[in-house]
Design an enzyme around this catalytic site. Structure first.
Site, short mmCIF file in Angstrom:
data_model
loop_
_atom_site.label_atom_id
_atom_site.label_comp_id
_atom_site.label_asym_id
_atom_site.label_seq_id
_atom_site.Cartn_x
_atom_site.Cartn_y
_atom_site.Cartn_z
N HIS A 1 86.24 -170.97 54.10
CA HIS A 1 85.90 -169.42 53.42
C HIS A 1 85.82 -168.52 54.57
O HIS A 1 86.26 -167.38 54.48
CB HIS A 1 84.93 -169.53 52.59
N SER B 1 84.52 -161.87 50.55
CA SER B 1 83.39 -162.49 49.81
C SER B 1 82.58 -161.54 49.00
O SER B 1 83.16 -160.88 48.05
CB SER B 1 82.64 -163.19 50.69
N ASP C 1 89.65 -172.35 51.52
CA ASP C 1 88.53 -172.07 51.16
C ASP C 1 88.00 -173.06 49.72
O ASP C 1 88.75 -173.29 48.68
CB ASP C 1 88.41 -170.54 50.56
#
Length: 375
Positions: A341, A143, A311
């Protein structure tokens, strides 16, 4: 040259004055970090450091948010590697950020500048320089941490041997900027925000941060997972189907999001949330480098790309784009999970295999002999 803190302990390193990409100045900046394992290869400049980059609201305690992946004989094997995790500049786990004291008095608050992912990497390089460390073996992150790993490969290719880029894109999409801007708006609209200068007032924009977290968490988890877990069920003992809307009568999913919101507001600073979310909105590997594909093609650091098939926040096609255009791709892995995610934080078996595979491929580069170490 400073000595590293004892394994697992929190250390803080003064990196001096940091000039941001946009030209702002952060004097007397500090970076907090934790490390595990012994550092080898300091004399040669090629060290055994694996630098782990945290996501938005995580911190340097990687052993807690990636449990079972770091330690002797584990995927991040501390018998072989020195694992280091810093807290990003702008954060609230020991590094300089909006909640930190300002050199001229009071708190940084609204005086803390906007930062980019590149600024986070620049601060991390200054951190290594302050410790007398020339390079690292690998950088790995998911991320926001994945964006940092990607910028590491673009900005300082001579200082790492490989990068693992997990659950992120080459730049922020319009959708990502929009959903993250809505979270910032929720915080800045809280009456306790005080223009970012709530530090020392005894008030905090908790409701705004809680709303931001509810929005964000819906992008972190998968639609299938949430529907399977909660469906249209009412929270136990409550009735959301009454004659009038009552915020105390909730669906089970509402209760779950309220719980996640309370957890975050008890451990994270709203000012840092705004700063780091804004940094994600600024993420663009192609800025000033001739566009996305040209910038990616010039990256010759061996990169391993990882995505999650469900995601919503950083869809898998964005990792496919990375793998097609990066100049040197070690490989690509897909995490298959209904979680969405957050699967890179939740699917430990799959992450264990992926990290081991990445490190095996990355270790084609020569590691320093473990004969002399800097502890």
């Amino acid at each position: 040259m400073s000595r590293l803190v004892a394994p697992g302990e929190l250390g803080v390193v003064n990196i001096g004055t940091l000039r941001t990409e946009a030209g702002a100045i952060i004097p007397d900046a500090r970076i907090a970090y934790r490390r595990w394992g012994k550092l080898h290869g300091l004399d040669s400049g090629r060290t055994n450091i694996i630098l782990v980059e945290h996501s938005l609201t995580s911190g340097p305690d990687v052993d807690e948010w990636w449990p079972g992946l770091i330690g002797p004989g584990l995927a991040l094997d501390t018998n072989k590697y020195c694992v280091v995790c810093t807290n990003s500049i702008g954060g609230c786990h020991g590094s300089t950020g909006p909640s930190s004291p300002h050199p001229e008095g009071g708190y940084w608050g609204s005086r803390f500048p906007g930062i980019s992912i590149r600024d986070q990497v620049t601060a991390e390089i200054a951190f290594l320089d302050a410790l007398g460390i020339e390079g690292v073996h690998a950088v790995i992150g998911g991320s926001m941490g994945g964006a940092r790993a990607l910028e590491w490969a673009a900005m300082y290719p001579e200082r790492l041997s490989a990068a693992a880029i997990i659950a992120v894109s080459a730049r922020a999409s319009a959708w990502q900027i929009g959903i993250q801007a809505a979270q910032i708006d929720a915080i800045e609209g809280d009456p306790h925000w005080h223009g970012g200068n709530y530090y020392g007032t005894g008030q905090q924009p908790r409701e705004g941060l809680a709303t931001a977290r509810r929005i964000a968490h819906l992008t972190y988890r998968g639609e299938l997972e949430l529907d399977e877990r909660f469906g249209v069920e009412a929270q136990e003992g409550e009735n959301p189907l009454g004659p009038v809307r009552d915020p105390q009568q909730r669906f089970a999913i509402e209760s779950y999001l309220d719980y996640q919101a309370r957890k975050l507001t008890s451990r994270f600073d709203a000012g840092s949330y705004v700063t780091l979310t804004d940094a994600l909105n600024r993420h663009n590997i192609g800025r000033g480098r001739g566009g996305l594909n040209r910038a990616l093609a010039t990256i010759q650091v061996p990169c391993f790309v990882v995505g999650v098939d469900t995601d919503i926040l950083y869809p898998y096609h964005q990792q496919e784009h990375l793998s097609r255009n990066l100049g040197n791709v070690l490989g690509m892995a897909r995490i298959s999970s209904p979680v969405g995610h957050d699967a890179f934080l939740a699917e430990f078996r799959q992450m264990n295999r992926i990290i081991r595979r990445f490190i095996t491929l990355a270790s084609a580069a020569t590691l320093p002999e473990p004969g002399s170490h800097f502890s």
